[in-house]
Design an enzyme around this catalytic site. Sequence first.
Site, PDB file in Angstrom:
ATOM      1  N   ASP A 262     -45.829  55.583  26.924  1.00 41.32           N
ATOM      2  CA  ASP A 262     -44.567  56.312  27.060  1.00 41.32           C
ATOM      3  C   ASP A 262     -44.797  57.563  27.896  1.00 41.32           C
ATOM      4  O   ASP A 262     -45.924  58.051  27.985  1.00 41.32           O
ATOM      5  CB  ASP A 262     -44.034  56.729  25.684  1.00 41.32           C
ATOM      6  CG  ASP A 262     -43.668  55.513  24.842  1.00 41.32           C
ATOM      7  OD1 ASP A 262     -43.431  54.443  25.428  1.00 41.32           O
ATOM      8  OD2 ASP A 262     -43.647  55.652  23.611  1.00 41.32           O
TER       9      ASP A 262
HETATM   10  N1  URA Z   1     -46.902  53.225  21.029  1.00 40.43           N
HETATM   11  C1  URA Z   1     -45.912  54.120  21.310  1.00 40.43           C
HETATM   12  O1  URA Z   1     -44.985  54.309  20.512  1.00 40.43           O
HETATM   13  N2  URA Z   1     -45.970  54.774  22.487  1.00 40.43           N
HETATM   14  C2  URA Z   1     -46.966  54.629  23.386  1.00 40.43           C
HETATM   15  O2  URA Z   1     -46.963  55.282  24.430  1.00 40.43           O
HETATM   16  C3  URA Z   1     -47.983  53.719  23.080  1.00 40.43           C
HETATM   17  C4  URA Z   1     -47.928  53.016  21.901  1.00 40.43           C
END
Ligand code: URA
Length: 239
Positions: free
Chosen positions: A101
């Site tokens: 993310d």
């Molecule tokens: N899980 C998440 O919620 N975000 C990420 O960036 C990676 C794994």
Amino acid sequence: MRLDRFLCKQADYSRKTVLQLLSQRQIKVDGKTIQDRAYSVTEFSAIEIQGKPYLPRIARYYMLNKPAGFLSATTDPVHRTALELLTDVDTSDLHIAGRLDRATTGLLILTNDGKWSRKLTELKPVGALQIPKVYLVETAYALSPITEQRFAEGIYFKTEDVTTSPAQLERISETTSRLTIYEGRYHQVKRMFAAVGNRVVNLHREQVGEIRLDSNLKLGEFRALTLQEVNWFSLEVDP
Ligand code: URA
């Protein structure tokens, strides 16, 4: 090697595309148009595809310590992308093997080797080798006593109608933990913590399989993967 296998394996063409190109007389080997998919070629054969010489691509693999604020995407009209951080590198054929993310930091793997990255990231059938992904997680609230057990049992995700694979949680402090998961579902870590009434405020990926984020890399820095980091994976999946 057979021409069709060579083009699928080395040039990353799909089988269907290779067959189409052959039937359309679009492939030449050593100056001769070839339509026989089993035609024998070597790495020294001069192959032309649609009038252009086929230049073998060199597989490249990188790890980046992704800072917050960068998108796991190759291009974006609004946000800066992780690829922009790979300065002095030809990024035109690179893609991201396992996105993070925008706010998540840590280990991001980039490569131009589609087969390798698919093996690393695709959801594995039950019983197949599961690749651990390790995250350092900071939560808004103290970890509840049931968190380990709920994660070990698996968390049900209604949208996909699936239960996550058993995951391990190691407590570091009241609000900090290290979580090992075996899939890469959409917002998986955040959704797992949300399911136990908590909220992720900081997320940092430390490891994917045997590839650990190099502690010498500051946020925004990258390096090429070592042969061992690349081959660990090939050895595990293609014994
Ligand atoms: N899980 C998440 O919620 N975000 C990420 O960036 C990676 C794994």
